[in-house]
Design an enzyme around this catalytic site. Structure first.
Site, PDB file in Angstrom:
ATOM      1  CB  ALA A 171      -0.715  -0.053   1.089  1.00  0.00           C
TER       2      ALA A 171
ATOM      3  N   GLY B 167       0.768   5.207   0.792  1.00  0.00           N
ATOM      4  CA  GLY B 167      -0.052   6.368   1.133  1.00  0.00           C
ATOM      5  C   GLY B 167       0.724   7.632   1.061  1.00  0.00           C
ATOM      6  CB  SER B 168      -0.283  11.264   1.542  1.00  0.00           C
ATOM      7  OG  SER B 168      -0.916  10.763   2.637  1.00  0.00           O
TER       8      SER B 168
ATOM      9  CB  SER C 133       3.987   5.283   5.279  1.00  0.00           C
ATOM     10  OG  SER C 133       2.688   4.738   5.404  1.00  0.00           O
ATOM     11  CB  THR C 134       5.804   2.980   0.791  1.00  0.00           C
ATOM     12  OG1 THR C 134       5.502   4.295   0.156  1.00  0.00           O
ATOM     13  CG2 THR C 134       5.457   1.961  -0.202  1.00  0.00           C
TER      14      THR C 134
ATOM     15  CG  ASP D 138      -6.367   7.208  10.750  1.00  0.00           C
ATOM     16  OD1 ASP D 138      -7.472   7.553  10.552  1.00  0.00           O
ATOM     17  OD2 ASP D 138      -5.408   7.101  10.234  1.00  0.00           O
TER      18      ASP D 138
ATOM     19  N   GLY E 268     -26.171  -6.982 -20.540  1.00  0.00           N
ATOM     20  CA  GLY E 268     -27.077  -7.839 -21.152  1.00  0.00           C
ATOM     21  C   GLY E 268     -28.113  -7.364 -22.293  1.00  0.00           C
TER      22      GLY E 268
ATOM     23  CG  ASP F  53     -24.812   0.884 -23.839  1.00  0.00           C
ATOM     24  OD1 ASP F  53     -24.982   0.177 -22.834  1.00  0.00           O
ATOM     25  OD2 ASP F  53     -25.690   1.160 -24.505  1.00  0.00           O
TER      26      ASP F  53
ATOM     27  CG  ASP G  17     -28.857   0.973 -21.097  1.00  0.00           C
ATOM     28  OD1 ASP G  17     -29.528  -0.002 -20.643  1.00  0.00           O
ATOM     29  OD2 ASP G  17     -28.007   0.749 -21.973  1.00  0.00           O
TER      30      ASP G  17
HETATM   31  N1  LIG Z   1       1.580  -5.518   9.056  1.00  0.00           N
HETATM   32  C1  LIG Z   1       0.852  -5.398   7.930  1.00  0.00           C
HETATM   33  N2  LIG Z   1       0.510  -6.694   7.265  1.00  0.00           N
HETATM   34  C2  LIG Z   1      -0.206  -6.607   6.070  1.00  0.00           C
HETATM   35  N3  LIG Z   1      -0.641  -5.482   5.567  1.00  0.00           N
HETATM   36  C3  LIG Z   1      -0.400  -4.296   6.208  1.00  0.00           C
HETATM   37  C4  LIG Z   1       0.332  -4.314   7.530  1.00  0.00           C
HETATM   38  N4  LIG Z   1       0.407  -3.028   7.774  1.00  0.00           N
HETATM   39  C5  LIG Z   1      -0.289  -2.301   6.973  1.00  0.00           C
HETATM   40  N5  LIG Z   1      -0.870  -2.858   5.982  1.00  0.00           N
HETATM   41  C6  LIG Z   1      -1.485  -2.496   4.706  1.00  0.00           C
HETATM   42  O1  LIG Z   1      -1.077  -1.145   4.336  1.00  0.00           O
HETATM   43  C7  LIG Z   1      -2.071  -0.336   4.449  1.00  0.00           C
HETATM   44  C8  LIG Z   1      -1.502   0.963   4.916  1.00  0.00           C
HETATM   45  O2  LIG Z   1      -1.020   0.909   6.241  1.00  0.00           O
HETATM   46  P1  LIG Z   1      -1.085   1.938   7.243  1.00  0.00           P
HETATM   47  O3  LIG Z   1      -2.402   2.403   7.633  1.00  0.00           O
HETATM   48  O4  LIG Z   1      -0.123   1.723   8.349  1.00  0.00           O
HETATM   49  O5  LIG Z   1      -0.338   2.956   6.437  1.00  0.00           O
HETATM   50  P2  LIG Z   1      -0.643   4.675   6.214  1.00  0.00           P
HETATM   51  O6  LIG Z   1       0.475   5.283   5.221  1.00  0.00           O
HETATM   52  O7  LIG Z   1      -0.704   5.201   7.723  1.00  0.00           O
HETATM   53  O8  LIG Z   1      -2.018   4.787   5.649  1.00  0.00           O
HETATM   54  P3  LIG Z   1      -3.315   5.782   5.750  1.00  0.00           P
HETATM   55  O9  LIG Z   1      -2.905   6.793   6.892  1.00  0.00           O
HETATM   56  O10 LIG Z   1      -3.526   6.315   4.475  1.00  0.00           O
HETATM   57  O11 LIG Z   1      -4.315   5.041   6.433  1.00  0.00           O
HETATM   58  C9  LIG Z   1      -3.184  -1.056   5.496  1.00  0.00           C
HETATM   59  O12 LIG Z   1      -4.447  -0.595   5.238  1.00  0.00           O
HETATM   60  C10 LIG Z   1      -2.994  -2.337   5.062  1.00  0.00           C
HETATM   61  O13 LIG Z   1      -3.954  -2.768   3.941  1.00  0.00           O
HETATM   62 MN   LIG Z   2      -4.054   3.398   7.588  1.00  0.00          MN
HETATM   63 MN   LIG Z   3      -2.146   6.486   8.765  1.00  0.00          MN
END
Ligand SMILES: Nc1ncnc2c1ncn2[C@@H]1O[C@H](COP(=O)(O)OP(=O)(O)OP(=O)(O)O)[C@@H](O)[C@H]1O
Ligand SMILES: [Mn+2]
Ligand SMILES: [Mn+2]
Length: 653
Positions: free
Chosen positions: A39, A41-42, A44-45, A151, A423, A594, A634
């Site tokens: 994932a 995010g803004s 973190s990754t 959060d 369909g 469509d 439609d």
């Molecule tokens: N320990 C973990 N195992 C598996 N997936 C995880 C784990 N931790 C986080 N993730 C996945 O990564 C996503 C983002 O993690 P996290 O919420 O910690 O990041 P973030 O950057 O704070 O995101 P945000 O602030 O947008 O909620 C989670 O919603 C989850 O799907």
């Molecule tokens: Mn999160």
């Molecule tokens: Mn977060």
């Protein structure tokens, strides 16, 4: 895990502020490796990673300012103090430049949000109460330590194999004592709330935020109770908060531009607006519903604490067990044992038929390693996908569109498929295809290229459907003789950085590429001279009738489809398949029937998404609503897939 914890005096972060006797904070770089991102995010990754031979999740924060670095150290200090089975456990950290990383136990996707909205999971009452109760215990633990999470939302709740919840994402968590200090300092420094003050206090995700947070008050334990209630109700109803307020058939929802962020805030704060509560008749105990309502009371003082919540959930759980032991009401049996032939016809479930057909022709049920040959060098672009859909029958009385979203096509995470079937002459072909096409795709994915697999899946589905129809006509399960149902079909397949789209008919898929519409399909209709020529060559008549060119006696407008056996082979199921490499220029993909394209141009679709909340489900719904308002007659089905990371802020505001 074979992780060694260095002696305490050396086991600390670079600044020396984070220490732990049990969690290694200074890992040798050779002990871990980051695999694929889960994932983005803004802030973190999150990566799937390996640490000392084990599969873990690694959260890599975006650290661009010294404030970000302070926050990282704060979060790490806090995480070092936490140890509870209901929390995603920190197992190690790397808190030295240049790499700042947090390692957690790995939880197999989906998280609770995806489980509800992507898998469309509808849990039993027992499952909801169990999850609520376990989550409440984790929050009780945090609150005893003086920590507020700030959060709480389904996307931050990870599930293990037994569906036991683990609360994650401590990016906003704080010790209650520090929250007070921050705000008091801010008040003092300027005499009135500053922008900074507002920002510091208004954190979290809007739809889960308690009214006091929206009023920019301080976050307390009771604000977590509020978000907990919104999340549990979302689990009960399966509905994203505030997307459920339907004035009429056309959805008018809060986050759909009829309400802006400010209006939603005002409604939650001053008018007591809350998400629609689960209906008591849906089988959920009224005690649970009343608990949820008390947890989202406007007055934080009136909300129960997690101690109370746990007690109440315990009682509810005991009642559920008792009730489960009572004999259930007898199933009502039909008065008339004599089943007429047309009942058979209605009983024929084309969804099941499609699924069964694939199963029958399958030689193994493995879905691993689809298109592993299309390898992606790590240097290549990796799109980050998020997706959502909306389908409405619009002004029609029946729904003949179907669609599927298959985010976990194979064991490899970066294969996704999305499809829509529209369909005509009934919904049978669309219902059959929505199960058969993804099924065949998985089967052919092991042996052939994505392009060939897509084409083969369409063609095989068409043959299978027409054979099935004949079979049921022979066995008299279908008594209408001259019934030739069909459907148009579009399927988008993402394999790592490649997008493949197969189309037969007049559904459409367009990319937003560098801000401009980039069509991935061509409409196969009789008004297209090339298609008209092809059909005539294949031996079927095309005539101008009423308002446009139409095929055969059936007067079909489309020239390619699945089914329509009275028009085969001219109206072929052979799709046109297009391939493109995705890059940073590609913002999103829109796939729709469509019903949308009839009244909304490609350009309009792009600009509507540009000024809608960046949440794919919302965007889909907004497009469908717009089409309905513009007079589409439609069925309308829309799938929106974002191809780049969308931050929490963009998703909400
Ligand atoms: N320990 C973990 N195992 C598996 N997936 C995880 C784990 N931790 C986080 N993730 C996945 O990564 C996503 C983002 O993690 P996290 O919420 O910690 O990041 P973030 O950057 O704070 O995101 P945000 O602030 O947008 O909620 C989670 O919603 C989850 O799907
Ligand atoms: Mn999160
Ligand atoms: Mn977060």
């Amino acid at each position: 895990m074979g992780l060694e914890v260095p002696p305490e005096e050396t086991n600390r972060c670079v600044r020396g502020c984070c220490r732990s006797a049990v969690i290694p904070l200074h890992l040798p770089p050779a002990s871990f490796s980051l695999l694929s991102p889960i994932a983005r995010g803004s802030e973190s990754t999150v990566y799937e990673a390996r640490l000392a031979g084990e599969r873990v999740a690694a959260k890599k924060p975006v650290l661009s300012t010294s404030e970000d670095l302070d926050k990282f150290h704060y979060q790490l200090q806090l995480l070092c103090e936490l140890d509870h089975p209901g929390l995603a456990k920190l197992i190690a950290a790397h808190a030295h430049p240049p790499n700042y990383l947090l390692f957690f136990d790995f939880f197999e996707p989906p998280n609770l949000a995806d489980k509800i909205h992507v898998e469309e999971w509808s849990p039993s009452v027992q499952q909801v109460v169990a999850i609520a109760s376990d989550l409440a215990k984790a929050l009780q633990y945090l609150h005893i330590l003086g920590v507020v999470h700030r959060d709480i939302k389904p996307a931050n709740i990870l599930l293990d194999k037994d569906l036991y919840p683990h609360l994650a994402d401590f990016g906003l968590a704080m010790f209650q004592k520090d929250i007070k200090r921050v705000s008091v300092e801010n008040w003092k420094s300027s005499g009135k709330p500053t922008g900074g003050f507002h920002k510091k206090n208004m954190v979290g995700t809007l739809i889960y935020m308690a009214p006091e947070i929206l009023r920019k008050d301080i976050h307390t334990e009771k604000s977590d109770v509020y978000s907990f209630a919104i999340s549990i109700n979302e689990l009960l109803t399966g509905v994203v908060p505030y997307t459920d307020l339907r004035a009429e058939a056309q959805a008018h929802t809060v986050l759909e531009m009829t309400y802006t962020e400010q209006q939603l805030t005002a409604a939650v704060v001053s008018q007591g607006l809350r998400p629609a509560l689960a209906l008591p008749k849906s089988g959920f105990p009224s005690t649970l519903l009343s608990l949820i309502q008390r947890c989202w009371d406007p007055d934080p003082e009136k909300r129960p604490s997690f101690d109370d919540i746990i007690d109440e959930l315990n009682i509810i759980q005991k009642h559920l067990v008792l009730n489960a032991c009572l004999p259930s009401s007898p199933v009502s049996k039909s008065q008339n044992g004599n089943i007429e032939a047309h009942h058979y016809q209605e009983a024929l479930n084309w969804f099941n038929q499609g699924e069964l057909f694939v199963k029958r022709s399958e030689n193994s049920d493995l879905t691993e390693n689809l298109w592993s040959g299309c390898s992606n060098q790590s240097s290549e672009y990796h799109p980050t996908l998020s997706w959502g859909s909306f389908a409405t029958c619009g002004r029609r009385e029946t729904m003949e569109d179907t669609h599927f979203m298959l985010p976990h096509m194979s064991e490899e995470k970066d294969v996704f498929a999305f499809g829509i079937f529209d369909g005509h002459r009934g919904s049978a072909a669309a219902e059959f295809s929505v199960r058969a096409v993804p099924g065949f795709l998985k089967q052919f994915g092991r042996g052939t290229s994505p392009m060939d697999a897509l084409a083969e899946a369409f063609v095989r589905t068409d043959i299978a459907f027409r054979e099935e129809l004949i079979l049921h006509q022979k066995s008299k399960r279908i008594i209408r003789k001259d019934w030739h149902p069909g459907c148009t079909a579009v399927t988008a397949l993402v394999v790592r950085n490649k997008l493949f789209v197969a189309n037969a008919g007049d559904c459409r898929a367009i990319l937003s590429r560098a801000g401009k519409p980039f069509p991935m399909t061509k409409d196969h209709v009789a008004s297209c001279p090339k298609e008209r020529e092809r059909v005539i060559k294949a031996g079927t008549e095309v005539k101008w009738q009423i308002d446009t060119w139409r095929v055969g006696t059936a007067a079909l407008q489309v020239t390619r489809s699945i089914g329509d056996d009275d028009l085969k082979p001219a109206v072929t199921a052979q799709p046109e398949v297009v391939e493109t490499a995705l890059s940073d220029d590609d913002e999103f993909l829109v796939v729709a029937s469509d019903g949308l394209w009839d009244v909304v141009s490609n350009e309009d679709v792009l600009s509507i998404i540009k000024d809608t909340v960046k949440e794919p489900g919302m965007c889909s719904k907004r497009l469908a609503t717009e089409a309905a308002e513009r007079g589409s007659k439609d069925n309308i089905t829309v799938i929106v897939v974002f191809l780049r990371p969308v931050s929490t802020a963009e998703r909400i505001y």
